[in-house]
Write a protein that holds these residues in place. Sequence first.
Motif, PDB file in Angstrom:
ATOM      1  N   THR A 198       0.864  -1.189   0.000  1.00  0.00           N
ATOM      2  CA  THR A 198       0.000   0.000   0.000  1.00  0.00           C
ATOM      3  C   THR A 198       0.899   1.237   0.000  1.00  0.00           C
ATOM      4  N   SER A 199       0.268   2.389   0.025  1.00  0.00           N
ATOM      5  CA  SER A 199       1.070   3.600   0.232  1.00  0.00           C
ATOM      6  C   SER A 199       1.549   3.582   1.680  1.00  0.00           C
ATOM      7  N   ARG A 200       2.560   4.370   1.973  1.00  0.00           N
ATOM      8  CA  ARG A 200       3.094   4.389   3.340  1.00  0.00           C
ATOM      9  C   ARG A 200       2.038   4.891   4.323  1.00  0.00           C
ATOM     10  N   THR A 201       1.310   5.899   3.911  1.00  0.00           N
ATOM     11  CA  THR A 201       0.292   6.480   4.805  1.00  0.00           C
ATOM     12  C   THR A 201      -0.802   5.467   5.105  1.00  0.00           C
ATOM     13  N   SER A 202      -1.259   4.754   4.081  1.00  0.00           N
ATOM     14  CA  SER A 202      -2.311   3.756   4.315  1.00  0.00           C
ATOM     15  C   SER A 202      -1.808   2.689   5.268  1.00  0.00           C
ATOM     16  N   SER A 203      -0.565   2.271   5.070  1.00  0.00           N
ATOM     17  CA  SER A 203      -0.003   1.227   5.932  1.00  0.00           C
ATOM     18  C   SER A 203       0.040   1.702   7.386  1.00  0.00           C
ATOM     19  N   GLU A 204       0.446   2.942   7.587  1.00  0.00           N
ATOM     20  CA  GLU A 204       0.494   3.481   8.955  1.00  0.00           C
ATOM     21  C   GLU A 204      -0.902   3.487   9.576  1.00  0.00           C
ATOM     22  N   LEU A 205      -1.883   3.824   8.746  1.00  0.00           N
ATOM     23  CA  LEU A 205      -3.248   3.892   9.284  1.00  0.00           C
ATOM     24  C   LEU A 205      -3.833   2.495   9.519  1.00  0.00           C
ATOM     25  N   ILE A 206      -3.428   1.527   8.699  1.00  0.00           N
ATOM     26  CA  ILE A 206      -3.939   0.154   8.855  1.00  0.00           C
ATOM     27  C   ILE A 206      -3.655  -0.345  10.265  1.00  0.00           C
ATOM     28  N   LYS A 207      -2.458  -0.085  10.742  1.00  0.00           N
ATOM     29  CA  LYS A 207      -2.095  -0.555  12.080  1.00  0.00           C
ATOM     30  C   LYS A 207      -3.042   0.012  13.145  1.00  0.00           C
ATOM     31  N   TYR A 208      -3.246   1.317  13.110  1.00  0.00           N
ATOM     32  CA  TYR A 208      -4.101   1.946  14.124  1.00  0.00           C
ATOM     33  C   TYR A 208      -5.559   1.555  13.950  1.00  0.00           C
ATOM     34  N   ALA A 209      -6.001   1.509  12.685  1.00  0.00           N
ATOM     35  CA  ALA A 209      -7.406   1.172  12.436  1.00  0.00           C
ATOM     36  C   ALA A 209      -7.669  -0.270  12.884  1.00  0.00           C
ATOM     37  N   GLY A 210      -6.697  -1.154  12.675  1.00  0.00           N
ATOM     38  CA  GLY A 210      -6.858  -2.560  13.090  1.00  0.00           C
ATOM     39  C   GLY A 210      -7.002  -2.679  14.593  1.00  0.00           C
ATOM     40  N   ASN A 211      -6.058  -2.113  15.327  1.00  0.00           N
ATOM     41  CA  ASN A 211      -6.121  -2.209  16.792  1.00  0.00           C
ATOM     42  C   ASN A 211      -7.372  -1.520  17.343  1.00  0.00           C
ATOM     43  N   THR A 212      -7.718  -0.400  16.732  1.00  0.00           N
ATOM     44  CA  THR A 212      -8.880   0.347  17.211  1.00  0.00           C
ATOM     45  C   THR A 212     -10.171  -0.431  16.966  1.00  0.00           C
ATOM     46  N   PHE A 213     -10.228  -1.093  15.822  1.00  0.00           N
ATOM     47  CA  PHE A 213     -11.417  -1.898  15.529  1.00  0.00           C
ATOM     48  C   PHE A 213     -11.552  -3.030  16.555  1.00  0.00           C
ATOM     49  N   LEU A 214     -10.428  -3.684  16.856  1.00  0.00           N
ATOM     50  CA  LEU A 214     -10.472  -4.787  17.832  1.00  0.00           C
ATOM     51  C   LEU A 214     -10.871  -4.274  19.215  1.00  0.00           C
ATOM     52  N   ALA A 215     -10.322  -3.124  19.603  1.00  0.00           N
ATOM     53  CA  ALA A 215     -10.679  -2.546  20.906  1.00  0.00           C
ATOM     54  C   ALA A 215     -12.167  -2.193  20.933  1.00  0.00           C
ATOM     55  N   THR A 216     -12.680  -1.750  19.792  1.00  0.00           N
ATOM     56  CA  THR A 216     -14.107  -1.402  19.696  1.00  0.00           C
ATOM     57  C   THR A 216     -14.968  -2.658  19.823  1.00  0.00           C
ATOM     58  N   LYS A 217     -14.505  -3.732  19.175  1.00  0.00           N
ATOM     59  CA  LYS A 217     -15.250  -4.999  19.219  1.00  0.00           C
ATOM     60  C   LYS A 217     -15.355  -5.489  20.662  1.00  0.00           C
ATOM     61  N   ILE A 218     -14.229  -5.413  21.388  1.00  0.00           N
ATOM     62  CA  ILE A 218     -14.224  -5.855  22.795  1.00  0.00           C
ATOM     63  C   ILE A 218     -15.177  -4.966  23.616  1.00  0.00           C
ATOM     64  N   THR A 219     -15.089  -3.671  23.378  1.00  0.00           N
ATOM     65  CA  THR A 219     -15.928  -2.743  24.155  1.00  0.00           C
ATOM     66  C   THR A 219     -17.403  -2.978  23.851  1.00  0.00           C
ATOM     67  N   PHE A 220     -17.690  -3.295  22.614  1.00  0.00           N
ATOM     68  CA  PHE A 220     -19.080  -3.588  22.228  1.00  0.00           C
ATOM     69  C   PHE A 220     -19.588  -4.791  23.017  1.00  0.00           C
ATOM     70  N   ILE A 221     -18.816  -5.864  23.034  1.00  0.00           N
ATOM     71  CA  ILE A 221     -19.320  -7.065  23.719  1.00  0.00           C
ATOM     72  C   ILE A 221     -19.360  -6.829  25.230  1.00  0.00           C
ATOM     73  N   ASN A 222     -18.467  -5.995  25.737  1.00  0.00           N
ATOM     74  CA  ASN A 222     -18.527  -5.684  27.173  1.00  0.00           C
ATOM     75  C   ASN A 222     -19.829  -4.965  27.522  1.00  0.00           C
ATOM     76  N   GLU A 223     -20.238  -4.052  26.662  1.00  0.00           N
ATOM     77  CA  GLU A 223     -21.505  -3.355  26.944  1.00  0.00           C
ATOM     78  C   GLU A 223     -22.697  -4.287  26.737  1.00  0.00           C
TER      79      GLU A 223
END
Length: 436
Positions: A198-223
């Motif tokens: 990918t472009s460098r910028t997309s790659s940098e964002l993939i990392k954060y978007a991935g972890n953030t999505f997983l954290a969101t998934k956990i928070t969703f099931i916690n609620e």
Amino acid sequence: MHVAMIGTGYVGLVSGACFSEFGANVVCVDKDEKKIEMLENGVMPIYEPGLDDLVENNVKGGRLTFTTDLASAVKDASAVFIAVGTPTRRGDGHADLSYVYAAAKEIAENMNGYTVVITKSTVPVGTGDEVERIIRETRPDAEFDVVSNPEFLREGSAIADFMHPDRVVLGTASERAQKVMKDLYRPLSLIETPILFTSRTSSELIKYAGNTFLATKITFINEIADLCEKVGADVHHVAKGIGLDGRIGKKFLHAGPGYGGSCFPKDTLALVHTARDNGAPLRIVEAVVDINDKRKKSMANRIINACGGSVIDKTVAVLGVTFKPNTDDMRDAPSLDIIPALIDSGASVRAFDPEGMDEAKDMLPGVDWCEDAYSTMQDADVLVIITEWNAFRGLDLERVKGLLKQPLMVDLRNIYEPSEMAAQGFVYHCIGRQEV
Ligand code: UGA
């Protein structure tokens, strides 16, 4: 291929050892002399299953060495990874990139011939551009490319994650750099791992978007778990029922005390700041950060309520203090919110963790540390499970009952079955399942 790995923290050490297993000649560099000395003596500075054997085999094979001398490591390398720490900057929640930029400068001063400089540390969008600028400014003559290559390793299963990843993400537009990276990851292409350029910028964002999505998934099931408690549903069944939908997926739907660790809390916060700075606030993620912080803090009250509303002069036995099993990592662990709150509320806390106690001792003053799970429970008023180590999944419940003052358990990881616990005579409190 000669590889220099700058930083022997969790990511650098695991990645360096794994690349040497792939056949590259890897030099791991760290400024911390003590750490390098430990590694040279075969002592691992972190607990990660399988890492000691992997390091030992590759050191013996002559493919893996350790040094404090960045200059010599970089001079011979065609690929130089930056895997230094990016802690949360005090005060404003941004990632602190000073170590990354200092490494970039030192690499620039020492590189020799065409060099691919790869950011493996989790770095915010735009960091690769700044690394490139620093290198160009330091060495206007140098031939190099800067690539983003985020890691997706989970502590406790990092080696398996490196050797069998779901994907490898490589952010670069340079064909020359792509060739070097393809060579480095060839063993993974051979097992048909998707390699995504990918472009460098997309790659940098993939990392954060991935972890953030997983954290969101956990928070969703916690609620959802909290809602289950109110309406009398069972979060295990709900998680299974939604997780079987391929679009949702069944992983990361385990309700618990809130996510911790060195990545999710830091990365969600950093992405919130990046998004605000760029005028595109991520309101869902802002809510996730807030909900998770409050959730970790609220867990002590669950324990206090289970004890009848007060823990004054009561003894609480805690099993597990690390942020998750198979690590000694205490960073942002829920236990760091729960245990001090219990002590402040008048409880005496006895605790045991298979790997985390050395790390935890300074962070959790006032805890009586025990030698094993059963000695922790002796004469305690309540047993609390904070981390789901396998060793706690099959406790001898008759013995537990005999040791505790009363058969009361608060299981913040849902590792026991409510109906079985009731049949065994326990008052069992868990997360989002029928309490008995
Ligand atoms: C996480 C990601 O899973 C990795 O892919 C990523 O590379 C890594 O961060 C990183 O950025 O370096 P890690 O922090 O090691 O890995 O641990 P996880 O297994 O993801 O767990 C994080 C937290 O979420 C733990 O506190 C865990 O108990 C909690 N969790 C996880 C839940 O509460 N429920 C779940 O279903 C899963």
